[in-house]
Design an enzyme around this catalytic site. Structure first.
Site, PDB file in Angstrom:
ATOM      1  N   THR A   1       0.857  -1.202   0.000  1.00 48.42           N
ATOM      2  CA  THR A   1       0.000   0.000   0.000  1.00 48.42           C
ATOM      3  C   THR A   1       0.885   1.241   0.000  1.00 48.42           C
ATOM      4  O   THR A   1       2.009   1.203   0.508  1.00 48.42           O
ATOM      5  CB  THR A   1      -0.950   0.034   1.226  1.00 48.42           C
ATOM      6  N   SER A   2       0.329   2.322  -0.555  1.00 50.19           N
ATOM      7  CA  SER A   2       1.076   3.588  -0.494  1.00 50.19           C
ATOM      8  C   SER A   2       0.509   4.447   0.642  1.00 50.19           C
ATOM      9  O   SER A   2       0.998   5.535   0.907  1.00 50.19           O
ATOM     10  CB  SER A   2       0.934   4.333  -1.828  1.00 50.19           C
TER      11      SER A   2
ATOM     12  N   GLY B   1      -1.565   5.607   6.639  1.00 46.40           N
ATOM     13  CA  GLY B   1      -2.650   5.472   7.624  1.00 46.40           C
ATOM     14  C   GLY B   1      -3.168   4.040   7.665  1.00 46.40           C
ATOM     15  O   GLY B   1      -3.344   3.451   8.735  1.00 46.40           O
ATOM     16  N   LYS B   2      -3.387   3.468   6.487  1.00 41.39           N
ATOM     17  CA  LYS B   2      -3.856   2.080   6.395  1.00 41.39           C
ATOM     18  C   LYS B   2      -2.839   1.132   7.003  1.00 41.39           C
ATOM     19  O   LYS B   2      -3.182   0.247   7.775  1.00 41.39           O
ATOM     20  CB  LYS B   2      -3.981   1.677   4.911  1.00 41.39           C
TER      21      LYS B   2
ATOM     22  N   ASP C   1      -8.598  -2.853  -0.464  1.00 40.37           N
ATOM     23  CA  ASP C   1      -9.297  -1.776  -1.148  1.00 40.37           C
ATOM     24  C   ASP C   1     -10.538  -1.412  -0.351  1.00 40.37           C
ATOM     25  O   ASP C   1     -11.290  -2.296   0.056  1.00 40.37           O
ATOM     26  CB  ASP C   1      -9.670  -2.215  -2.571  1.00 40.37           C
TER      27      ASP C   1
ATOM     28  N   GLY D   1      -8.323  10.196   5.007  1.00 38.33           N
ATOM     29  CA  GLY D   1      -9.413  10.075   4.038  1.00 38.33           C
ATOM     30  C   GLY D   1     -10.722  10.663   4.546  1.00 38.33           C
ATOM     31  O   GLY D   1     -10.783  11.802   5.032  1.00 38.33           O
ATOM     32  N   TYR D   2     -11.773   9.846   4.461  1.00 45.41           N
ATOM     33  CA  TYR D   2     -13.120  10.299   4.822  1.00 45.41           C
ATOM     34  C   TYR D   2     -13.398  10.242   6.330  1.00 45.41           C
ATOM     35  O   TYR D   2     -14.527  10.497   6.757  1.00 45.41           O
ATOM     36  CB  TYR D   2     -14.162   9.439   4.098  1.00 45.41           C
TER      37      TYR D   2
ATOM     38  N   ARG E   1     -11.901  -2.057   8.281  1.00 48.87           N
ATOM     39  CA  ARG E   1     -10.569  -2.650   8.087  1.00 48.87           C
ATOM     40  C   ARG E   1     -10.301  -3.694   9.159  1.00 48.87           C
ATOM     41  O   ARG E   1      -9.787  -4.775   8.898  1.00 48.87           O
ATOM     42  CB  ARG E   1      -9.535  -1.509   8.140  1.00 48.87           C
TER      43      ARG E   1
HETATM   44  P1  IMP Z   1      -8.342   2.923  -1.349  1.00 51.89           P
HETATM   45  O1  IMP Z   1      -8.750   1.683  -0.667  1.00 51.89           O
HETATM   46  O2  IMP Z   1      -6.949   3.306  -0.949  1.00 51.89           O
HETATM   47  O3  IMP Z   1      -8.555   2.883  -2.842  1.00 51.89           O
HETATM   48  O4  IMP Z   1      -9.261   4.055  -0.740  1.00 51.89           O
HETATM   49  C1  IMP Z   1     -10.300   4.694  -1.409  1.00 51.89           C
HETATM   50  C2  IMP Z   1     -10.559   6.028  -0.763  1.00 51.89           C
HETATM   51  O5  IMP Z   1     -11.233   5.806   0.473  1.00 51.89           O
HETATM   52  C3  IMP Z   1      -9.303   6.838  -0.451  1.00 51.89           C
HETATM   53  O6  IMP Z   1      -9.558   8.197  -0.727  1.00 51.89           O
HETATM   54  C4  IMP Z   1      -9.081   6.620   1.026  1.00 51.89           C
HETATM   55  O7  IMP Z   1      -8.497   7.747   1.639  1.00 51.89           O
HETATM   56  C5  IMP Z   1     -10.513   6.407   1.535  1.00 51.89           C
HETATM   57  N1  IMP Z   1     -10.484   5.484   2.672  1.00 51.89           N
HETATM   58  C6  IMP Z   1     -10.109   4.184   2.680  1.00 51.89           C
HETATM   59  N2  IMP Z   1     -10.183   3.673   3.920  1.00 51.89           N
HETATM   60  C7  IMP Z   1     -10.602   4.678   4.714  1.00 51.89           C
HETATM   61  C8  IMP Z   1     -10.822   4.771   6.112  1.00 51.89           C
HETATM   62  O8  IMP Z   1     -10.628   3.839   6.916  1.00 51.89           O
HETATM   63  N3  IMP Z   1     -11.238   5.964   6.543  1.00 51.89           N
HETATM   64  C9  IMP Z   1     -11.456   7.038   5.726  1.00 51.89           C
HETATM   65  N4  IMP Z   1     -11.253   6.989   4.437  1.00 51.89           N
HETATM   66  C10 IMP Z   1     -10.810   5.830   3.917  1.00 51.89           C
END
Ligand code: IMP
Length: 181
Positions: free
Chosen positions: A7-8, A11-12, A65, A141-142, A166
């Site tokens: 992952t890049s 936070g994740k 994802d 993120g959100y 998650r």
């Molecule tokens: P991706 O899984 O990295 O493709 O995430 C898709 C979008 O959802 C990105 O803009 C992330 O910042 C947001 N996102 C993924 N997981 C979370 C979370 O746990 N909290 C808030 N935003 C999230």
């Protein structure tokens, strides 16, 4: 036990690292921004990304994802969460939801594990609501617009990791992994 997490998103990674510790799994970070195909479901995006990466990495790894699904917007942004965050961001979400009474939403996380041969998928979902305003400065993120009970994920800090999408998806994965021997 050790697993490689591609992952890049720092936070994740930090969240998953902590969840792994509870299951005596050391999560190692492979920091890489990989190609994510656009598709209409997170399952499909995770599986295709995992297939593409498996050819390059050639050894076991996990990717994850996630997406935010808002009920009154028919599940938008869902699989487009990344693009929507980069473009209209949390301010845009609050604006889209202006005047809308039904604020129910959920986060979905899909973990895809490549075991060196096959791909295994695990899913976690957490329900909440979209807040009326951006609140909190933790997380990513959100998180500042997603209310779980009375607090947003961005106000919860580590508590988020107890209840998040998650957490649920990775818990399923780590339990399954523990049984593989
Ligand atoms: P991706 O899984 O990295 O493709 O995430 C898709 C979008 O959802 C990105 O803009 C992330 O910042 C947001 N996102 C993924 N997981 C979370 C979370 O746990 N909290 C808030 N935003 C999230």
């Amino acid at each position: 036990m050790e697993v490689l997490f591609i992952t890049s998103n720092e936070g994740k990674f930090r969240e998953v690292e902590k969840i792994g510790r509870r299951y005596s799994v050391e999560v190692r970070w492979h920091r890489e921004e990989y190609f994510e195909p656009q598709a209409s479901s997170l399952h499909e995006i995770a599986r295709i990304s995992c297939e593409i990466l498996s050819k390059k990495i050639g050894k076991p790894f996990i990717i994850e994802d996630s997406g935010l699904f808002i009920e009154s917007l028919m599940g938008f942004p869902g699989p487009y969460s990344s693009y929507v965050f980069k473009t209209i961001g949390n301010e845009g979400i609050i604006r889209l939801m202006n005047g809308i009474e039904n604020r129910k939403a959920y986060f979905l996380a899909i973990v895809a594990f490549f075991d060196g041969k096959d791909i295994h998928i695990f899913e976690g979902k957490t329900e909440g609501r979209i807040s009326e305003a951006i609140r909190g400065n933790k997380g990513f993120g959100y998180d500042p617009v997603f209310l779980y009970g009375e607090k947003t994920f961005a106000e919860m800090g580590d508590e988020k990791n107890e209840v998040s999408h998650r957490r649920k998806a990775f818990e399923k994965f780590f339990r399954w992994l523990g049984k593989q021997g």
